[in-house]
Design a protein around this motif. Structure first.
Motif, PDB file in Angstrom:
ATOM      1  N   THR A   1      37.911  14.942   2.454  1.00 39.11           N
ATOM      2  CA  THR A   1      39.074  14.312   3.089  1.00 39.11           C
ATOM      3  C   THR A   1      38.903  14.327   4.605  1.00 39.11           C
ATOM      4  O   THR A   1      38.098  15.095   5.145  1.00 39.11           O
ATOM      5  CB  THR A   1      40.380  15.053   2.732  1.00 39.11           C
ATOM      6  OG1 THR A   1      40.350  16.348   3.352  1.00 39.11           O
ATOM      7  CG2 THR A   1      40.562  15.181   1.224  1.00 39.11           C
ATOM      8  N   ASP A   2      39.691  13.517   5.293  1.00 33.19           N
ATOM      9  CA  ASP A   2      39.639  13.498   6.752  1.00 33.19           C
ATOM     10  C   ASP A   2      39.998  14.868   7.332  1.00 33.19           C
ATOM     11  O   ASP A   2      39.390  15.318   8.302  1.00 33.19           O
ATOM     12  CB  ASP A   2      40.584  12.429   7.311  1.00 33.19           C
ATOM     13  CG  ASP A   2      40.083  11.014   7.055  1.00 33.19           C
ATOM     14  OD1 ASP A   2      38.876  10.853   6.743  1.00 33.19           O
ATOM     15  OD2 ASP A   2      40.888  10.079   7.177  1.00 33.19           O
TER      16      ASP A   2
ATOM     17  N   ARG B   1      28.243   9.166   8.204  1.00 31.96           N
ATOM     18  CA  ARG B   1      29.315   8.749   7.309  1.00 31.96           C
ATOM     19  C   ARG B   1      29.829   9.977   6.578  1.00 31.96           C
ATOM     20  O   ARG B   1      29.068  10.806   6.091  1.00 31.96           O
ATOM     21  CB  ARG B   1      28.775   7.736   6.304  1.00 31.96           C
ATOM     22  CG  ARG B   1      29.836   7.152   5.399  1.00 31.96           C
ATOM     23  CD  ARG B   1      29.215   6.138   4.440  1.00 31.96           C
ATOM     24  NE  ARG B   1      29.979   5.555   3.425  1.00 31.96           N
ATOM     25  CZ  ARG B   1      31.036   5.990   2.787  1.00 31.96           C
ATOM     26  NH1 ARG B   1      31.562   7.116   3.097  1.00 31.96           N
ATOM     27  NH2 ARG B   1      31.627   5.332   1.828  1.00 31.96           N
ATOM     28  N   ILE B   2      31.125  10.113   6.502  1.00 29.83           N
ATOM     29  CA  ILE B   2      31.730  11.221   5.778  1.00 29.83           C
ATOM     30  C   ILE B   2      31.750  10.851   4.296  1.00 29.83           C
ATOM     31  O   ILE B   2      32.236   9.784   3.929  1.00 29.83           O
ATOM     32  CB  ILE B   2      33.166  11.483   6.277  1.00 29.83           C
ATOM     33  CG1 ILE B   2      33.142  11.885   7.744  1.00 29.83           C
ATOM     34  CG2 ILE B   2      33.852  12.549   5.430  1.00 29.83           C
ATOM     35  CD1 ILE B   2      34.507  11.963   8.376  1.00 29.83           C
ATOM     36  N   PRO B   3      31.206  11.701   3.427  1.00 29.37           N
ATOM     37  CA  PRO B   3      31.219  11.388   1.991  1.00 29.37           C
ATOM     38  C   PRO B   3      32.645  11.202   1.473  1.00 29.37           C
ATOM     39  O   PRO B   3      33.593  11.806   1.982  1.00 29.37           O
ATOM     40  CB  PRO B   3      30.573  12.625   1.352  1.00 29.37           C
ATOM     41  CG  PRO B   3      29.814  13.275   2.453  1.00 29.37           C
ATOM     42  CD  PRO B   3      30.546  12.967   3.718  1.00 29.37           C
ATOM     43  N   ASP B   4      32.794  10.369   0.467  1.00 22.87           N
ATOM     44  CA  ASP B   4      34.111  10.071  -0.105  1.00 22.87           C
ATOM     45  C   ASP B   4      34.812  11.312  -0.652  1.00 22.87           C
ATOM     46  O   ASP B   4      36.036  11.367  -0.697  1.00 22.87           O
ATOM     47  CB  ASP B   4      33.982   9.030  -1.216  1.00 22.87           C
ATOM     48  CG  ASP B   4      33.561   7.664  -0.676  1.00 22.87           C
ATOM     49  OD1 ASP B   4      33.829   7.390   0.518  1.00 22.87           O
ATOM     50  OD2 ASP B   4      32.967   6.885  -1.440  1.00 22.87           O
ATOM     51  N   CYS B   5      34.050  12.320  -1.058  1.00 22.99           N
ATOM     52  CA  CYS B   5      34.650  13.509  -1.658  1.00 22.99           C
ATOM     53  C   CYS B   5      35.251  14.456  -0.614  1.00 22.99           C
ATOM     54  O   CYS B   5      35.897  15.437  -0.969  1.00 22.99           O
ATOM     55  CB  CYS B   5      33.619  14.254  -2.501  1.00 22.99           C
ATOM     56  SG  CYS B   5      32.218  14.855  -1.557  1.00 22.99           S
TER      57      CYS B   5
END
Length: 180
Positions: free
Chosen positions: A33-34, A27-31
């Motif tokens: 960006t793509d 999972r990419i952390p929310d902090c």
């Protein structure tokens, strides 16, 4: 989600929905960006290549130690300077160098990033802002010589400059060196 797909019809990269093996996904952390996340595989590959490929700096790559193996011993008399160790490519290079147990990892970056560079595995730090004059660079070379216990710096990764003047000035003039 970021992951490595299998080579099949339902897991290609140019799809709106793709199947990923959970063992190779994170999972990419929310902090992050793509756009930032999209650079990580390329940067990690570049950092690894610069450090370990036989045509570049040719350090011994990190071992995949399991519970039956002992961790890799320090690569004695081996050191690397990473100019731009405070940017994403530099941070990854510092981490890979640390994983490979390279004896001296000299991180060159801004003083504001020293704590982060140290946390990523840098063993020594140089403030890039303090390397403006010939005398500053000569003092840095003297410090590097001390860090290396008489050896010379002959491997440098420069992640920030098209001009290799700074990197070349940190190399020992009596030995064959390599700048990537």
């Amino acid at each position: 989600i970021f992951g490595q797909s299998r080579k099949s019809f339902d897991s290609g990269s140019l799809q709106e929905v793709a199947l990923l093996d959970l063992d190779y996904a994170a999972r990419i952390p929310d902090c992050i960006t793509d756009n930032e996340a999209a650079t990580l595989p390329s940067l990690a590959f570049a950092a690894y290549y610069y450090l370990f490929h036989h045509t570049t700096l040719a350090f011994d790559p990190p071992c995949a130690c399991d519970s039956h193996q002992t961790p890799q011993t320090p690569q004695t008399q081996k050191m690397v300077a990473i100019i731009g160790a405070d940017n994403n490519l530099g941070r990854l290079a510092v981490q890979f160098a640390s994983m490979a147990n390279i004896q001296a990892i000299i991180a060159v970056g801004k003083i504001q990033s020293f704590e982060a560079m140290k946390a990523f595995g840098a063993t020594h730090l140089l403030d890039v802002e303090s390397l403006k004059t010939t005398d500053d660079i000569q003092a840095a070379r003297s410090s590097i010589h001390t860090i290396a216990q008489g050896s010379s710096l002959c491997r440098i990764i420069d992640t920030t400059n098209w001009d290799v003047t700074l990197a070349a000035s940190l190399l020992d003039t009596n030995t064959h060196g390599k700048i990537i």
